[in-house]
Motif scaffolding. Structure first.
Motif, PDB file in Angstrom:
ATOM      1  N   PHE A   1       0.839  -1.197   0.000  1.00  0.00           N
ATOM      2  CA  PHE A   1       0.000   0.000   0.000  1.00  0.00           C
ATOM      3  C   PHE A   1       0.877   1.252   0.000  1.00  0.00           C
ATOM      4  O   PHE A   1       1.940   1.311   0.624  1.00  0.00           O
ATOM      5  CB  PHE A   1      -0.911   0.025   1.218  1.00  0.00           C
ATOM      6  N   ALA A   2       0.414   2.278  -0.718  1.00  0.00           N
ATOM      7  CA  ALA A   2       1.154   3.538  -0.761  1.00  0.00           C
ATOM      8  C   ALA A   2       1.160   4.216   0.595  1.00  0.00           C
ATOM      9  O   ALA A   2       2.093   4.947   0.916  1.00  0.00           O
ATOM     10  CB  ALA A   2       0.555   4.459  -1.830  1.00  0.00           C
ATOM     11  N   ARG A   3       0.137   3.947   1.423  1.00  0.00           N
ATOM     12  CA  ARG A   3       0.052   4.511   2.768  1.00  0.00           C
ATOM     13  C   ARG A   3      -0.892   3.653   3.595  1.00  0.00           C
ATOM     14  O   ARG A   3      -1.432   2.657   3.105  1.00  0.00           O
ATOM     15  CB  ARG A   3      -0.453   5.952   2.708  1.00  0.00           C
ATOM     16  N   PHE A   4      -1.041   4.025   4.837  1.00  0.00           N
ATOM     17  CA  PHE A   4      -1.977   3.318   5.699  1.00  0.00           C
ATOM     18  C   PHE A   4      -3.395   3.764   5.350  1.00  0.00           C
ATOM     19  O   PHE A   4      -3.708   4.965   5.340  1.00  0.00           O
ATOM     20  CB  PHE A   4      -1.678   3.614   7.171  1.00  0.00           C
ATOM     21  N   TYR A   5      -4.226   2.766   5.059  1.00  0.00           N
ATOM     22  CA  TYR A   5      -5.601   3.076   4.671  1.00  0.00           C
ATOM     23  C   TYR A   5      -6.556   2.755   5.822  1.00  0.00           C
ATOM     24  O   TYR A   5      -6.431   1.717   6.466  1.00  0.00           O
ATOM     25  CB  TYR A   5      -6.006   2.280   3.425  1.00  0.00           C
ATOM     26  N   GLU A   6      -7.468   3.668   6.028  1.00  0.00           N
ATOM     27  CA  GLU A   6      -8.507   3.521   7.051  1.00  0.00           C
ATOM     28  C   GLU A   6      -9.795   4.094   6.477  1.00  0.00           C
ATOM     29  O   GLU A   6      -9.835   5.268   6.077  1.00  0.00           O
ATOM     30  CB  GLU A   6      -8.101   4.252   8.324  1.00  0.00           C
ATOM     31  N   ALA A   7     -10.848   3.239   6.410  1.00  0.00           N
ATOM     32  CA  ALA A   7     -12.104   3.642   5.787  1.00  0.00           C
ATOM     33  C   ALA A   7     -13.213   3.714   6.832  1.00  0.00           C
ATOM     34  O   ALA A   7     -13.104   3.164   7.936  1.00  0.00           O
ATOM     35  CB  ALA A   7     -12.486   2.664   4.678  1.00  0.00           C
ATOM     36  N   PHE A   8     -14.265   4.395   6.481  1.00  0.00           N
ATOM     37  CA  PHE A   8     -15.431   4.567   7.357  1.00  0.00           C
ATOM     38  C   PHE A   8     -16.684   4.236   6.546  1.00  0.00           C
ATOM     39  O   PHE A   8     -16.830   4.671   5.394  1.00  0.00           O
ATOM     40  CB  PHE A   8     -15.524   6.005   7.874  1.00  0.00           C
TER      41      PHE A   8
END
Length: 798
Positions: A493-500
């Motif tokens: 992943f290009a960055r840490f992903y966090e979804a809602f």
């Protein structure tokens, strides 16, 4: 009535040639009033014409006195006499003289009126004097006559010779000038009166300088009188010119001056080389533009007429040598144009031309104004450093190349005739990471450490070549190594992903777009493939859509999410690249279930779960801190014990590092014990890697280093590869002793003086065994021979 007169001796009368007496002379156009003479007006002239024929009574009237200059007599010079009609000769009249020079130059007898000159007169200093005369009553001092003014003029004699006020003169004239060429005009000045006789008439003549020059007697113009005067034969001339007055007649006075005449140079002499052959030598190591030698063409001219231009017109070294002209000394400087090689060509021949660049058309018949000479140049041999062929190396190496792999053969040779042996090495300042190694004799460039394009993609190293017999001769070559990319990094992943996701989200709603990066750089470009991990392939809550543009969408698969049921979901996503081989990694997407308003704006995501209870007591906090402290103590204790287990590797300062003793706590089983260690590992590392025997009853303190050799390195039988792999392994081992140990073993068997000392071939009884041969092994085995009772040939104990 005044009268005046001048009595002179006969000598003066003859010298003047004019009447010196003025008795009652009257000027018809002037009258003397109060002693001053002035012109008559028109009315006075008419009145005078009416009274011409009448006798009138007049006072003292005169014109002027004349007196010779440079009087040399001892007595005062008599000038003239003043007399008044009222003078009765009884001495009652007193004559007074005033004006210029009165009393200093001229005196008057106050009784008789005689005027005398008491100083030497010089017309060139002053030509006339203006005086005033008056007759007074001696008793009363009353003027008897009005004061009158008269002039005494100094009569010139030839007492000054002509003088050249601007002399001596300096002039120049070009050599080879035609006859009659003007050189310079001289002028003499005579201080005598030019209006009186020939005293100031000057005539010029030449006293010295013939037959080269002549002078105009009237104007003083000097001209050349001889043709083809050559500066190179005679450059300087001293000409003496005489100026004589009285028209050059006998008795005239003369003056001379010197005229220094220089013949200026013209280009009438062609250049000539004093030598037709030059011999020069130069070292083959001479750098480009260095001086080989000088040649010079002599030119009798000077200045711009002697300027030279040198050039190479023929020979077998036109492309190897060059020639330049020194503008200060007009010499030709031969320089090196290209590198020289004694082994290629030992001598060169050049034809050099020297020419005048500035020519005069009227002297071309004296040419040609150029000359040539031959120059032989010998190349001398020097001990040169090794030369690499080619002079630059460019190598492309994949980053997964095995340690010890030869990536390039570096070749250098001694250019000298001796052709000494070459030894290779790497300039460590160009390879601080020690990624490469070069074989000292063959020049094989090998890898010594793993290469990683993502860390260092280019390496610029310098390989040195040294002559074995002369270590001071060292050559160098640059080797550029480009590390080629290999697909050895999985995408992530290009960055840490966090979804809602909202509780009221509908099925198929987009909640997150993810993208990936890969440190590799494939030639065909990067392309990523996204999918749910196998364990989440049938995830009932979310699904994934690969957009085929290196991004992916995360969509809801259902609706009706509830915080109180599950407020966080972890979705594993598999990311694969398009490399060979295909690499993949799994990234986790964290999805939080949140309460949202009707517009889909997040209001709450169960933040209460992240807040510590406010009712936590002080005792509970102390207990938590105590547990943490105990855990820290345990960790330090474990680390200390592990460090003590590694203590045998530490060498005591007083211990000899070449006499290490390794002690085992177990007892071996002799030759039948095949589990203590595997001796095959020392003879065949490949078998040691493939078949590893571990002792069952204990863990050995020192394991075979060959077990750490990578499979790729073991497959290479090259000794250098094995050593390089071991070196890299030692560098990476943090517990390895910080020193290098060189162990020397004296082995038995073939090649040993003692041959085999094994007891396997000995007999079983001591009676059949003889140790006499120990005496033949020399002094080193003397002690051993004494222990076994060997005797020498005389029967005495040895």
């Amino acid at each position: 009535m005044w009268t005046s007169g001048r009595m002179s001796n006969a000598k003066n009368l003859l010298g003047l040639g004019i009447s010196l007496y003025f008795w009652g002379l009257m000027d018809l156009t002037t009258t003397v009033l109060s002693g001053s003479a002035r012109p008559l007006t028109e009315g006075q002239e008419d009145n005078l014409s009416d009274k011409l024929h009448q006798r009138m009574k007049r006072s003292w009237v005169w014109n002027q006195f004349f007196v010779l200059e440079e009087y040399t007599g001892t007595d005062p010079l008599y000038v003239g006499k003043l007399h008044s009609d009222m003078d009765r000769g009884d001495g009652s009249i007193k004559y007074i003289l005033s004006g210029e020079g009165a009393g200093i130059v001229f005196t008057i007898d106050d009784t008789t009126g005689d005027i005398h000159a008491i100083q030497r007169l010089d017309r060139e200093e002053r030509s006339q004097y203006t005086l005033r005369a008056q007759a007074l009553d001696r008793r009363t001092g009353r003027p008897m006559e009005p004061e009158s003014e008269f002039i005494i003029k100094i009569q010139d004699i030839n007492d000054n010779e002509p003088k050249f006020l601007d002399g001596p003169y300096v002039a120049s004239v070009p050599e080879m000038s035609p006859v009659g060429t003007s050189v310079i005009q001289v002028t003499a000045t005579d201080a005598d009166d030019p209006t009186y006789g020939n005293s100031a008439r000057v005539v010029y003549s030449i006293l010295q300088g013939q037959p080269y020059f002549s002078v105009d007697s009237r104007t003083g113009l000097i001209r050349t009188a001889l043709m083809n005067m050559d500066r190179e034969a005679k450059e300087y001339y001293e000409v003496i010119i005489q100026a004589k007055d009285m028209g050059g007649q006998l008795g005239g006075l003369a003056g001379t001056t010197t005229v220094n005449i220089t013949l200026s140079d013209v280009n009438d002499n062609p250049p000539r080389f004093p030598q037709k052959h030059y011999q020069m030598s130069v070292l083959e190591s001479a750098p480009v533009s260095s001086t080989v030698g000088r040649v010079v063409a002599k030119d009798l001219d000077e200045g711009i007429n002697a300027e030279m231009k040198y050039s190479l017109v023929d020979g077998d070294g036109l492309d190897v040598f060059d020639i330049n002209t020194d503008p200060n000394y007009q010499v030709g400087i031969i320089t090196v144009r290209k590198p020289l090689s004694f082994e290629t060509k030992k001598s060169y021949t050049l034809k050099v031309e020297g020419a005048n660049p500035h020519l005069e058309m009227r002297f071309l018949n004296l040419g040609p104004f150029r000359d040539t000479t031959t120059v032989h140049i010998s190349v001398e041999d020097v001990d040169e450093p090794p030369v690499f062929e080619p002079s630059f190396y460019f190598v492309e190496v994949p980053e997964d190349v095995e340690i010890g792999t030869t990536i390039q053969m570096i070749s250098a040779k001694d250019p000298d005739v001796t052709n000494n042996s070459i030894r290779y090495s790497i300039d460590r300042s160009s390879d601080p990471g020690r990624f490469f190694y070069v074989d000292i004799t063959s020049g094989a460039l090998m890898t010594a450490r793993p290469l990683d394009r993502e860390d260092v993609s280019w390496h610029n190293i310098t390989v040195l070549a040294m002559e074995l017999n002369n270590p001071s001769q060292v050559g160098s070559v640059s080797v550029t190594v480009k590390v080629l990319d290999v697909n050895d990094n999985a995408p992530e992943f290009a960055r840490f992903y966090e979804a809602f996701v909202c509780e009221n989200a509908k099925a198929g709603q987009l909640i997150q777009t993810v993208s990936a990066i890969d440190r590799d750089d494939p030639q065909e470009g990067q392309h990523f493939y996204y999918s749910l991990a196998p364990e989440a392939a049938n995830n009932p809550n979310f699904t994934l859509r690969d957009n085929q543009d290196n991004t992916a969408w995360i969509l809801t698969r259902r609706s009706g999410f509830r915080q109180h049921e599950q407020n966080t979901f972890y979705l594993p996503i598999l990311i694969s690249d398009n490399g060979r081989p295909v690499l993949s990694s799994t990234g986790t997407l964290t999805v939080h279930v949140c309460s949202c308003d009707d517009d889909g704006l997040v209001m709450s995501c169960n933040a209460e779960a992240y807040v510590l209870p406010v009712s936590l007591s002080r005792g509970a906090l102390i207990a938590i801190l105590a547990c943490i402290f105990v855990l820290l103590v345990l960790v330090l204790l474990i680390l200390s014990m592990r460090r003590q287990r590694k203590q045998p590797y530490i060498i005591d300062e007083e211990e000899n590092i070449h006499e290490n003793i390794v002690r085992y706590d177990d007892e071996g089983g002799g030759e039948e014990d095949t589990e203590a260690f595997d001796i095959a590992a020392m003879w065949n590392p490949r078998e040691a890697q493939l078949v590893v025997k571990n002792r069952q009853d204990m863990l050995p303190e020192i394991e075979s280093l060959s077990r750490y050799v990578p499979q790729a390195c073991v497959m290479d039988n090259n000794v250098h590869s094995y050593v390089l792999a071991k070196l890299y392994e030692a560098d990476m081992d943090l517990w390895a002793p910080p020193f290098d140990s060189l162990q020397t073993y004296m082995f038995e068997g073939n090649g040993s003086v003692a041959e085999s000392l094994s007891s396997l071939q000995s007999v079983t009884t001591d009676s059949d065994q003889s140790y006499d041969y120990l005496t033949d092994w020399g002094p080193r085995f003397k002690k051993l021979a004494e222990m076994y009772g060997a005797t020498d040939s005389s029967g005495a104990l040895w």
